[in-house]
Structure formats: C-alpha cells, structure tokens
Design a protein around this motif. Structure first.
Motif, PDB file in Angstrom:
ATOM      1  N   THR A 173       1.859   4.611  -3.456  1.00  0.00           N
ATOM      2  CA  THR A 173       1.779   3.177  -3.144  1.00  0.00           C
ATOM      3  C   THR A 173       3.145   2.509  -3.034  1.00  0.00           C
ATOM      4  O   THR A 173       3.205   1.289  -2.856  1.00  0.00           O
ATOM      5  CB  THR A 173       0.948   2.460  -4.226  1.00  0.00           C
ATOM      6  N   SER A 185       5.129   8.674   0.498  1.00  0.00           N
ATOM      7  CA  SER A 185       4.730   7.267   0.625  1.00  0.00           C
ATOM      8  C   SER A 185       4.479   6.908   2.086  1.00  0.00           C
ATOM      9  O   SER A 185       3.464   6.293   2.423  1.00  0.00           O
ATOM     10  CB  SER A 185       5.816   6.356   0.047  1.00  0.00           C
ATOM     11  N   GLN A 189       0.602   6.153   3.587  1.00  0.00           N
ATOM     12  CA  GLN A 189       0.293   4.798   4.022  1.00  0.00           C
ATOM     13  C   GLN A 189       0.179   4.689   5.544  1.00  0.00           C
ATOM     14  O   GLN A 189      -0.428   3.749   6.050  1.00  0.00           O
ATOM     15  CB  GLN A 189       1.361   3.836   3.499  1.00  0.00           C
ATOM     16  N   THR A 195      -5.364   2.646  -2.493  1.00  0.00           N
ATOM     17  CA  THR A 195      -5.675   1.621  -3.486  1.00  0.00           C
ATOM     18  C   THR A 195      -5.587   2.224  -4.881  1.00  0.00           C
ATOM     19  O   THR A 195      -6.181   3.278  -5.151  1.00  0.00           O
ATOM     20  CB  THR A 195      -7.086   1.045  -3.281  1.00  0.00           C
ATOM     21  N   HIS A 196      -4.825   1.574  -5.754  1.00  0.00           N
ATOM     22  CA  HIS A 196      -4.772   2.005  -7.156  1.00  0.00           C
ATOM     23  C   HIS A 196      -5.983   1.427  -7.878  1.00  0.00           C
ATOM     24  O   HIS A 196      -6.201   0.219  -7.895  1.00  0.00           O
ATOM     25  CB  HIS A 196      -3.472   1.517  -7.808  1.00  0.00           C
ATOM     26  N   VAL A 216      -6.595   6.869  -7.874  1.00  0.00           N
ATOM     27  CA  VAL A 216      -6.377   6.144  -6.622  1.00  0.00           C
ATOM     28  C   VAL A 216      -7.500   6.464  -5.652  1.00  0.00           C
ATOM     29  O   VAL A 216      -8.139   7.518  -5.737  1.00  0.00           O
ATOM     30  CB  VAL A 216      -5.018   6.502  -5.983  1.00  0.00           C
TER      31      VAL A 216
END
Length: 387
Positions: A173, A185, A189, A195-196, A216
């Motif tokens: 994230t 990362s 993404q 989403t955590h 996650v």
C-alpha cells in the motif's frame, strides 16, 4: 467383611470433596502433547488459532454460494471449515503431507468432504485450476511470488484476502516517496486495488511468529479497467528502474554496463523480428568500451546515507545476479570495440530519458505509475522492449 469400593459410572468421584488424581491428569496431558506433531516453521507454519480472526477473514472475502475458493497453506483447517460452510468448493494447496492429511481428516465423514480438494505441492510451481476467490494465511517466504502469480494470471480471481507480514502489507500500500515504496508497490497498485483490512497480533498464532501480521484484500482490475499493457514489458521495465530506487533514472539506465548490454540484446531481437537492418560496424572515432558518462555507478550511497537493499522483495534482474555470481575481478578498461548499434541504443535511452519524458534526474522512489507508463511508451516507440 468390608465392602469393596467400585468406581462410579462416568468416572464421577465417590465424594464431592475428593481431589482429582493428579498423576492421571499429568499422564493425559503428556499423551495429548505427544499426539500433536511439531509445526515446521521453515514452511512458514504458524497456525491461526483465534476463531474470531478466522471468521473475520472469511467474512471479508464476501463469498458467494457458487464460488470456488483457493486456499494456500490450509494448515490444520481452521479457515478451511469456515470456507466450506459458505462456498461451493475449496481447493487447498499444501506443501506438507502431514498438514494435507490433517485437513482431509478434519472434514472426513461430513457433507463438506465432497466439497474439498487438496493439492499436494508448491503453489508457486503448481498449475492451478480455475477459482473465483483466494484466501490464505500466507507462508511469509512466498508472499511476493504469490502476489505476482495472482496478478499476472490471464483470468485473476475476483478477490484475494491474504495474511502477510506487517511490513510486506505496508509495501503493498506504499505510495511514491514512502520509505517502503518499491517495485512490488507499483505492480500491485497498477494491476489491482489494495485495501488494508486489519492488523493481527503475533499471539493469535501457534507457534507465534517473530513479527506482527496484517490482512489485505486484493481486487484485480478486470475488463475495461485492466491496463492494456503487457505484464512482462511492465515488470521488465520496473526491474531495471528499482535496482536502486534512490538512484536517478539516468544512473540506473546509462551508468550500468549490464543494463546497456541487456537493452542492446533486446533491440537486436526486435530489429530481427521486424526486418530492421543493424549496423555492426565499429565507431569511426576508434573509441573503445571506456566511454561511459560521468554518472552514479552501482553501489553508490543513497541520499539517506545507506544502500537501498530490499531483502524481502529481491528486484535485482537476472543479468546482475549472473555478473555477481561470476566473481569478476576489479574493473579494468574494456578492450571491446564499440559498435554503431551500441552507440545507437545508448542515444535512444538518452533521448527517452532527457528529451521525451524529461525523467532523467528523477528517482524511481519518487515516480508514480503515470511516470513509468510514459517511460514504457517512449522506449517502445524507439523499438526498445523488455519481454
């Protein structure tokens, strides 16, 4: 004659004030301990023992009655039994035969038995059947390979709810400029929404790991939302950019002979496939392979005073590893004559970095996905590819 005392049915005490037999209790506890096999932490076997956390993980997957679920590393089946209650089928991939037998035995003789399929082997090397959702208390050693495998699938799962080491979850994230921002990362993404969900303390596992964990949710972009970019091209570009993320892009691309040699090989392949002639004649000025620009070389110290080493996610391209493994002696001036095609490739890289994208002085750790997209498009326009 005295009456013989006989034990009561059900093992009840003859008197409510009698103390339980301490020796029997000790023997029972020892035998119970001996019946439990030892977990192999080399396989990342840290069994989730908190039922509340198990319920929350399965709940956050938003399973449908028609879903086929892939579970990586089922362990003793604490997550598996909850998945089987909600899904049509659960496919478990387990590398330890003891665990595979344990999870199979747990549902034996129940209606859920026919809904369970256990595959014995390494999930990274196994050809996986089609599935809709992935749920996993992920062995930490395969965190990065598992994420890349799920994201690179032609038909990725609708959602993946995965338990990771806390630091790895933060890498997923991280945003440009963050300390943990890396190739992982950008890739995660770019291809998915991350989403955590929640933090999980080490005391929720048996045996407890040395680090904290996080859960996650990864929802891959599909349909028109999925980027129309080759996975191999995109990942190949990022591998070079993030060899040292705190170096300038000029230093990453023009300051490393291995990168220049790799790009030249790829350019020659592209020319051969597209019928473009290649000029292999020597450079007229007689320059020998000494003429590298004054740029920051490998092993230079970063702005923050330390080397940018990513132990969790090794981004070093294969050609760097091969060069390091060869144990080459101290560098001397190259006696190899420069060819015109090598000069052409070098000029193309300089043009892309300085003239087209103007990213030559920017560092990978500060670039966002739009910067990398511009870079990839500009390289492809010059006939430079990475797959």
């Amino acid at each position: 004659m005295a009456k013989v005392k006989t034990p009561k049915r059900g093992g009840a005490s003859s008197s409510p004030y009698d103390r339980p037999n301490q020796s029997n209790n000790n023997n029972n506890s020892k035998s119970a301990k001996n019946n439990v096999f030892k977990f192999n932490t080399n396989f990342g076997q840290h069994i989730l023992k908190n039922p509340g956390v198990s319920d929350a993980i399965v709940e956050k997957a938003y399973l449908k009655p028609t879903d086929t679920v892939l579970e990586v590393g089922p362990g003793t089946g604490n997550l598996t039994v909850r998945i089987l209650e909600r899904a049509k089928k659960c496919i478990c991939v387990e590398v330890d035969p003891r665990m595979a037998a344990e999870v199979t035995k747990r549902v034996q003789g129940t209606p859920e038995q026919r809904k369970l399929e256990v595959l014995l082997g390494d999930v990274i090397k196994t050809e996986l059947p089609a599935f809709d959702v992935c749920i996993s208390n992920t062995p930490y050693q395969i965190s990065s390979p598992l994420v890349f495998k799920l994201l690179s699938m032609p038909n990725p799962p609708r959602t993946s709810v995965l338990m990771f080491q806390r630091e790895f979850a933060l890498r997923l994230t991280a945003r440009p400029g963050d300390t943990l921002y890396c190739r992982l990362s950008v890739n995660a993404q770019f291809w998915a929404k991350i989403t955590h969900i929640m933090k999980v303390g080490k005391n929720n596992f048996r045996p407890p790991p040395q680090v904290e964990s996080s859960v996650v949710r990864i929802e891959p972009k599909i349909g028109k939302d999925r980027p129309n970019v080759s996975w191999d091209e995109w990942d190949g570009l990022l591998r070079v950019c993030f060899v040292r993320k705190n170096k300038t892009l000029r230093a990453s691309w023009l300051g490393t002979k291995e990168v220049l040699a790799m790009v030249e090989r790829n350019y020659r392949t592209w020319c051969a496939m597209n019928g473009v002639p290649v000029d292999d004649s020597l450079v007229e000025d007689g320059g020998e392979g000494e003429g590298e620009d004054d740029v920051e070389m490998d092993g230079a110290v970063d702005e923050d005073g330390g080397m940018d080493v990513d132990a969790e996610d090794d981004d070093t391209p294969a050609f760097f590893k091969e060069a390091a493994a060869s144990g080459a002696p101290a560098k001397t001036k190259s006696k190899r004559k420069k060819t015109k095609v090598a000069e052409l490739v070098r000029e193309k890289i300089r043009k892309v970095l300085e003239d087209v994208t103007e990213l030559a002085d920017k560092r990978s750790g500060k670039c966002d996905e739009n910067d990398f997209l511009r870079l990839l498009f500009a390289f492809n326009e010059e006939g430079i590819h990475f797959s």
